[in-house]
Write a protein that holds these residues in place. Structure first.
Motif, PDB file in Angstrom:
ATOM      1  N   GLY A 160      -6.413  31.874   3.551  1.00 48.36           N
ATOM      2  CA  GLY A 160      -6.473  30.735   4.459  1.00 48.36           C
ATOM      3  C   GLY A 160      -6.018  29.443   3.818  1.00 48.36           C
ATOM      4  O   GLY A 160      -6.654  28.391   3.964  1.00 48.36           O
ATOM      5  N   LEU A 161      -4.915  29.484   3.108  1.00 51.12           N
ATOM      6  CA  LEU A 161      -4.435  28.323   2.371  1.00 51.12           C
ATOM      7  C   LEU A 161      -4.009  27.191   3.305  1.00 51.12           C
ATOM      8  O   LEU A 161      -3.440  27.436   4.373  1.00 51.12           O
ATOM      9  CB  LEU A 161      -3.257  28.727   1.483  1.00 51.12           C
ATOM     10  CG  LEU A 161      -3.580  29.784   0.415  1.00 51.12           C
ATOM     11  CD1 LEU A 161      -2.310  30.291  -0.243  1.00 51.12           C
ATOM     12  CD2 LEU A 161      -4.533  29.207  -0.625  1.00 51.12           C
ATOM     13  N   GLY A 162      -4.275  25.964   2.868  1.00 49.19           N
ATOM     14  CA  GLY A 162      -3.903  24.806   3.667  1.00 49.19           C
ATOM     15  C   GLY A 162      -2.487  24.320   3.428  1.00 49.19           C
ATOM     16  O   GLY A 162      -1.944  23.550   4.214  1.00 49.19           O
ATOM     17  N   GLY A 163      -1.893  24.740   2.309  1.00 48.97           N
ATOM     18  CA  GLY A 163      -0.507  24.367   2.027  1.00 48.97           C
ATOM     19  C   GLY A 163      -0.325  23.417   0.874  1.00 48.97           C
ATOM     20  O   GLY A 163       0.805  23.202   0.411  1.00 48.97           O
ATOM     21  N   GLY A 164      -1.426  22.830   0.382  1.00 45.66           N
ATOM     22  CA  GLY A 164      -1.298  21.872  -0.703  1.00 45.66           C
ATOM     23  C   GLY A 164      -1.967  22.310  -1.989  1.00 45.66           C
ATOM     24  O   GLY A 164      -2.109  21.515  -2.932  1.00 45.66           O
ATOM     25  N   GLU A 165      -2.353  23.565  -2.061  1.00 41.48           N
ATOM     26  CA  GLU A 165      -3.108  24.064  -3.216  1.00 41.48           C
ATOM     27  C   GLU A 165      -2.225  24.313  -4.435  1.00 41.48           C
ATOM     28  O   GLU A 165      -1.001  24.462  -4.343  1.00 41.48           O
ATOM     29  CB  GLU A 165      -3.813  25.377  -2.853  1.00 41.48           C
ATOM     30  CG  GLU A 165      -4.929  25.228  -1.842  1.00 41.48           C
ATOM     31  CD  GLU A 165      -4.444  25.329  -0.409  1.00 41.48           C
ATOM     32  OE1 GLU A 165      -5.298  25.415   0.489  1.00 41.48           O
ATOM     33  OE2 GLU A 165      -3.208  25.326  -0.181  1.00 41.48           O
TER      34      GLU A 165
END
Length: 240
Positions: free
Chosen positions: A78-83
């Motif tokens: 469930g990554l948010g995209g900024g990790e």
């Protein structure tokens, strides 16, 4: 899923072993048939069938199956995209670049010693080329380092992944160092996902010593390296 890079074959010598076994089995069958030795012919058939089936399973997993499984596992994060994601033992980038595709505003750091025994054609230049082909080179960093001494700061990663790498460290105490390093670099609340064919329960136990509560589960036949006797399992958890 369509991948543009070439991710090689894990432990290519294993494929050679299966190929030799199939040849020996076929030879035994032929000799047994010509000399009218049914016992030898029967053995030959079984050896040939075993090596063809197991070799086929191995090739499927290393070329296709593991990619399908890891695509699902990365999606489950469930990554948010900024990790910031770190792949320990990244090889030619099979998992690293999948992860990079999910963090357009983040970064994916791959760490490896680039052993060609553990993966065919393994080289930093190959991984960089694969990153270009997959269109993620802008967010990928590659570092040459031993997993027992990761060149990263404490609590610097949101997610740490590793696929079929840690078991290559021979001694249990040295594998424990690698696990400790993974726990060190992951942030509180960050996640760890390790897929491997051996020592997974020991990984979970070691992670627990460093504040990562982890579980172990199977990954199914897509991640069998020759059959259920060499099945990969996933160690996953969150750092407290």
């Amino acid at each position: 899923m369509a991948r543009k890079g070439d991710y090689g074959i894990d432990a290519p010598y294993v494929v050679a072993i299966f190929a030799v076994g199939a040849i020996l089995g076929a030879s035994a069958f032929g000799i047994g048939f010509v000399l009218e030795l049914p016992w030898l012919a029967t053995i030959g058939v079984w050896v040939f069938a075993f090596d063809v089936v197991c070799g086929g399973s191995y090739l499927y997993t290393t070329r296709r199956g593991k990619h399908v499984v890891w695509e699902r596992l990365i999606g489950e994060l469930g990554l948010g995209g900024g990790e910031t994601i770190v792949d320990v033992g990244c090889g030619r980038g099979a998992v690293l670049l999948l992860a990079a595709a999910h963090v357009p505003r983040g970064k994916a750091i791959g760490i490896d010693i680039w052993s060609k025994t553990d993966q065919s054609g393994n080289a930093e230049s190959v991984t960089r080329k694969n990153a270009e082909l997959e269109g993620v080179s802008d967010r990928v960093e590659l570092r040459t380092a031993d997993m027992r001494e990761l060149p990263l700061a404490d609590a610097s990663a949101d997610v740490v992944v590793s696929s079929l790498a840690i078991h290559n460290v021979r001694r249990a105490d040295e594998r424990a160092k690698a696990i400790a390093e993974i726990a060190r670099i992951v942030k509180p609340g960050g996640r760890v996902a390790i897929a491997d064919i051996n020592f997974t329960r020991a990984y979970a136990d070691e992670l627990a010593k460093h504040g990562v509560t982890a579980t172990v589960r199977g990954l199914g036949p897509r991640f069998w390296f020759g059959g259920p006797q060499v099945a990969a399992r996933l160690v996953s958890g969150t750092k407290r």
